[in-house]
Structure formats: structure tokens, C-alpha cells
Scaffold this active site. Structure first.
Site, short mmCIF file in Angstrom:
data_model
loop_
_atom_site.label_atom_id
_atom_site.label_comp_id
_atom_site.label_asym_id
_atom_site.label_seq_id
_atom_site.Cartn_x
_atom_site.Cartn_y
_atom_site.Cartn_z
N ASP A 86 0.79 -1.22 0.00
CA ASP A 86 0.00 0.00 0.00
C ASP A 86 0.83 1.28 0.00
OD1 ASP A 86 -2.43 1.57 0.55
OD2 ASP A 86 -1.53 1.85 2.52
N ASP A 89 4.49 0.46 4.22
CA ASP A 89 4.40 -0.79 4.98
C ASP A 89 4.24 -1.96 4.01
OD1 ASP A 89 1.92 -0.21 4.06
OD2 ASP A 89 0.88 -0.36 5.98
N TYR A 240 -8.02 1.93 7.10
CA TYR A 240 -8.71 2.55 5.99
C TYR A 240 -10.21 2.47 6.22
CZ TYR A 240 -4.39 3.23 3.43
OH TYR A 240 -3.14 3.66 3.04
N GLU A 482 5.55 9.68 3.96
CA GLU A 482 5.18 8.35 3.44
C GLU A 482 4.58 8.45 2.04
OE1 GLU A 482 2.55 6.10 5.99
OE2 GLU A 482 3.13 4.22 5.02
#
Ligand SMILES: *[C@@H]1O[C@H](CO)[C@@H](O)[C@H](O)[C@H]1NC(C)=O
Ligand SMILES: *[C@@H]1O[C@H](CO)[C@@H](O)[C@H](O)[C@H]1NC(C)=O
Ligand SMILES: *[C@@H]1O[C@H](CO)[C@@H](O)[C@H](O)[C@H]1NC(C)=O
Ligand SMILES: *[C@@H]1O[C@H](CO)[C@@H](O)[C@H](O)[C@H]1NC(C)=O
Length: 502
Positions: A86, A89, A240, A482
């Protein structure tokens, strides 16, 4: 302003004296070269190879990545090898992954003619994802929506190649619904079928029939509707959570099905879904805070429906409201901008909002041009070029036209983030360090102020996120540093467009 904020943060972090070095601008920019959109496009697509999970093909260009996630699905007796990690990670989160697929497909549907030699890589990036979605939807009334246990994954700083955290397979099915994730999965499969329609009709047929199968279970069998947060719980939400509810994904999925089938078969579901959404939100009100993200598909759905123009309805009004909420000169502007001109919408990975909203501005602006339309916001009127120019300012900002003279795409330009929050990029590669690294063995690579050893070329970092133009190139601040698959997907379309018309 920027300098003040940097000094303030520096003061906060003085305890860790050795960290100070990375806050100093590393390059003094002279006059800024014009953006090279074609170069950025090629890198934007290359990023997806760095996110690959599964068995890597001989054509893999990001060679510091190796095979990983080869047992995914085994716990459920299915093959879920493949797809994309994703973000920074090693979990394959199905909801944002499917959104990435839909928007990547939309980028190609709209802008394939502007992609030149990168079209082949765009197809590869999408197909890697849809091959996985096909594996996740082989059984009727069942969609696998996630591989990997997120809590243990997040507690390790580990290369995907070494992963030894549990890899459970999470599903939604006829007793445990997940309408948002199933709706988005159907949207991705349908949108991708349009992309492959001429180059690989058999594959396109497979994608489309699977999209219909998934849609059948969520739309037609309405008793199966519900959120995956209820069905699966803590393994998917807080990560999410579908805050906006699942009606927007049902509309979005049905709209893509109609577009892919050249039909109006799902129109009643679209109309019903929009009515449901209207009872909850104030879409018609000037200054409504429009979103377009893995969570909220509203703005994307109405602009897509407007392009299809199948019925006489409110889509044009909604699309204008959307533009009026963004245009800096609009009396109904509800969007914040940084002093340097960047849209500020999210405190986590702000550039995901910037790229997604800018993509819609270009798609809508092009449509308006083709029908000689304008945007009316109260007493103000805006030509289509105002939308395109706004999108271009956002793209240029990301590529370095900003107060820090910094590109937010790794490997693009001469000053870009060196410490993105990304496990594979920040831990030495298997080539450099063949020995297995266990869960906590990666921690020193997480806390160090040294640059990442592996360049994840094309990754966008989350970017400035506090309303200012400041950015700390600091790995532990995932909200700025990120990358994520859904940030690049609309950027692919934007870069293709500006590589031709910029
Ligand atoms: C249906 O999904 C739920 C939630 O993921 C799961 O616990 C259950 O085992 C699934 N049912 C079957 C028959 O696989
Ligand atoms: C939909 O229409 C387009 C354009 O006419 C055509 O190329 C495509 O094959 C059609 N798709 C289907 C599934 O019939
Ligand atoms: C950015 O570049 C401009 C010239 O294009 C220069 O005036 C400015 O000082 C630079 N800022 C930083 C933070 O390097
Ligand atoms: C980003 O994360 C850091 C570390 O958790 C936090 O201190 C900072 O306030 C966050 N920034 C925003 C804008 O939320």
C-alpha cells in the site's frame, strides 16, 4: 515563513543533535529549470515496480526489490500472490488498492494518447494490480480485501522480502458485507476493462465479467449491503475506514460499469445512490467541501457521469460547485492554500488530495473546452483554462516550483526527499545485505538520520501538510514522508497531459 517554522521544529528536536544536519537545504537552487513532465511521468510509473508484491518478472526494472509475499492467500486456500504494498508498509490493503486501480485506469482512459512510450508501462502498472484483483474475486459473493495483519506489520520495520509477520487473508462475503470495498473493486475492474479493450480484448472481457459479478452481489442483492468495518473490524478500520459511507462507492462502481458496457444498465442504482448521498450531505450548497480520495468518490463520480452525459440531470451543477470550491478567485472557495500556492486539504499525505483534485480539474476542464462551457460561481465566471492552470500550478509545485525549491518526487530534480517513510527503501536491499533481517533488526535504519539506501524512484512523499510550505525530510513523520500507491495514480494522468500541453 518557511525558515521560521524550520527553526521552530529544529528547536524542538535539539535533544537529538545529530539530527540537525538533514534540515539544512542540501542544494542552493539558482534559476529553476522548467518541469520535465515526461521524465516525471516515466518515474511516476516506475514507482509501482518498487511497490510490487509477489514473484517479480524478468522485466522488473527496480532490481533492488526481490520476490516477496509468496504465501499470501494460503491460509484461506487461495492464491493471493501479487498486487502492491500500500504505502511504506507491507500490507496489501484492498480498499485503497482498488481505488488506485480505478484512478490509474482513468488516467489511461483519458490520457493514453499523451503517454507516448510510457503507455506500455502504464498498462503494466495497471495489469499488475488487476491480476491481483482477479485472484481476489474468483469466487462468487466473496471478495478478498486484504493480505497481511496490520498491527504486527506496523510494529516491525522489515523488508518485504524478509516478512515473517502473519499474512491472514481478510474477506467480505454474503454474510459479512463490505459494499465500499466491493464497489471500488468493481469500479477498478470495469475501468481497467476499458483500458485493455483494444490491446487485449480477451483480458478486457474477463475484467468486465468479473466486475459485473462483483456488482451483482452488492447492488442487486441489496440485503448484502454494509460496511467492511462492521464485517472485519479492527483489521481494516482504523487503517482505511470508509468515513464517507459506502453509497459513493456504489454510485462510482455503477458509473464505471455503465461506461465500460456502453449501457445505462445501472442507472437506477446511480440515481438511487445519489439520492441517498444527498440526504446525508449538502452537495448543492455553494462552498461544499468536495473531496476525491480512496474514501470519498463524490466529485469523481459526478465528473465521470458528466462525461458520459446519458441523462439530463444535476451532474453539471455538481461539477461546477466542485470547481467553485477550489478556484482561488471563486466567491465559493472552500479550499485552503499554502502561502506558496499548494492545496492544503489533508494532514496525512496531503499530496494525495492535491493530485486527485488536480486530476479532476484537468478532466473537467478538458470536457468544458470541448463543449465550449464555462464555470459559473455566483457572479464570477471562469473559462476552462482557469481549471487547467490551477492544476498545472499544483503539478509544478510538486515538481519543485515552491518556496523550498524542492521536488516531492523521489529521484526527480536535484533536490528531493531522501528519507521517505518506507520499509523497503530505508533498509539495505537483499543485494547489499543478503542475511535475513528480523522484525526489530530494521529499527536502526528507521531511526537513523542517514538517507535511505535505496531510491524508490518516482515515489511522491506526502508533502507539506500543516498549511505552510515547510517540509521536514524526516522518516518518522509518516504524515509528511510516506508515499502511497493512490497518490501516484492521478499524477500519472496529470503528467501525461502536461507532457503534451504543458
Ligand atoms: C465471511 O467473512 C467473514 C468476515 O471476513 C469471515 O469471518 C467468515 O469466515 C466468512 N465466511 C465464510 C463462509 O468464509
Ligand atoms: C464501447 O464503445 C466503444 C466505442 O464505441 C467500443 O470501442 C467498445 O468496444 C465498446 N465496449 C463494449 C464492451 O461494447
Ligand atoms: C529558491 O530559488 C529561488 C530562485 O529561483 C531563490 O531566490 C530562493 O532563495 C530559493 N530558496 C531556497 C529555500 O533555496
Ligand atoms: C505529523 O506527525 C508528527 C509526529 O507524529 C506530529 O508531531 C505532527 O504534528 C503531525 N503534523 C500534522 C500536520 O498533523
Amino acid at each position: 515563513m518557511a525558515a521560521t517554522r524550520v527553526r521552530f521544529c529544529l528547536a524542538l528536536l535539539m535533544l537529538v543533535a545529530s539530527m540537525a544536519a538533514w534540515m539544512m537545504p542540501s542544494a542552493v537552487a539558482g534559476s529553476r529549470p522548467p518541469p520535465n513532465y515526461a521524465d516525471a511521468l516515466s518515474k511516476c510509473l516506475l514507482f509501482y515496480e518498487g511497490q510490487r508484491s509477489g514473484k517479480l518478472p524478468p522485466t522488473q526494472r527496480v532490481t533492488w526489490r526481490k520476490d516477496s509475499g509468496l504465501i499470501d492467500g494460503q491460509d484461506a486456500g487461495v492464491d493471493l500472490v501479487g498486487g502492491y504494498y500500500d504505502a511504506g508498509d507491507n500490507v496489501k490493503f484492498g480498499f485503497p488498492l482498488a481505488f488506485t486501480g480505478t484512478v490509474l485506469a482513468w488516467s489511461i482512459v483519458e490520457f493514453s494518447a499523451e503517454m507516448g512510450p510510457e503507455l506500455v508501462h502504464a498498462h503494466e502498472a495497471l495489469r499488475w494490480l488487476t491480476d491481483y484483483l482477479l485472484k481476489a474475486t474468483t469466487q462468487p459473493n466473496r471478495v478478498f480485501v486484504q493480505s497481511g495483519e496490520p498491527f504486527s506489520d506496523h510494529s516491525c520495520w522489515q523488508r518485504p522480502e524478509d516478512m515473517d509477520t502473519p499474512r491472514p487473508s481478510f474477506q467480505v462475503n454474503d454474510t459479512h458485507p463490505g459494499s465500499e470495498v466491493a464497489g471500488e473493486t468493481a469500479a477498478a475492474l470495469a475501468a481497467a476493462s476499458i483500458v485493455f479493450r483494444s490491446s487485449d480484448p480477451a483480458y478486457a472481457d474477463t475484467l468486465l465479467s468479473r466486475a459485473k459479478q462483483v456488482t451483482q452481489s452488492i447492488l442487486v442483492l441489496e440485503i448484502y449491503q454494509g460496511s467492511y468495518a462492521e464485517s472485519i473490524g479492527q483489521w481494516v478500520c482504523p487503517f482505511y475506514c470508509d468515513i464517507s459511507g459506502y453509497e459513493d462507492e456504489l454510485v462510482w462502481g455503477a458509473a464505471w460499469l455503465n461506461r465500460a458496457t456502453n449501457s445505462s444498465d445501472y442507472m437506477e442504482h446511480i440515481i438511487h445512490g445519489i439520492q441517498q448521498i444527498q440526504t446525508q450531505t449538502k452537495l448543492r450548497v455553494n462552498g461544499y467541501d468536495w473531496q476525491f480520495s480512496w474514501d470519498n468518490k463524490d466529485a469523481g463520480s459526478y465528473i465521470l457521469l458528466l462525461l458520459m452525459q446519458k441523462t439530463d440531470d444535476d451532474y453539471s451543477r455538481y461539477a461546477q460547485n466542485f470547481a467553485c470550491s477550489l478556484l482561488p478567485q471563486s466567491p465559493y472557495k472552500s479550499t485552503e492554500y499554502t502561502p506558496g500556492g499548494l492545496i492544503h486539504k489533508a494532514s496525512m499525505a496531503n499530496l494525495q488530495a492535491v493530485t486527485a483534485l488536480s486530476f479532476l480539474l484537468v478532466v473537467y476542464g478538458r470536457h468544458l473546452s470541448s463543449v465550449n462551457g464555462i464555470v459559473t460561481c455566483g457572479n464570477s465566471q471562469f473559462p476552462p483554462s482557469a481549471l487547467i492552470d490551477l492544476a498545472k500550478s499544483q503539478v509544478d509545485y510538486i515538481l519543485g516550483d515552491n518556496p523550498l525549491n524542492m521536488s516531492y518526487m523521489v529521484g526527480y530534480g536535484n533536490k528531493f526527499p531522501q528519507r521517505i517513510h518506507h520499509r523497503a527503501a530505508s533498509v539495505p536491499s537483499v543485494d547489499q545485505h543478503p542475511q535475513h533481517l528480523w522484525c526489530k533488526d530494521g529499527t536502526p535504519y528507521y531511526v537513523t538520520d542517514a538517507p535511505n539506501p535505496n531510491l524508490l524512484v518516482g515515489a511522491l512523499s506526502g508533502g507539506p501538510n500543516d498549511g505552510s510550505d515547510d517540509y521536514l525530510d524526516y522518516r518518522p513523520w509518516a504524515n509528511q514522508s510516506e508515499p502511497a500507491t493512490y497518490m501516484n495514480a492521478p499524477f500519472v494522468g496529470l503528467l501525461a497531459y502536461f507532457s503534451r500541453y504543458g
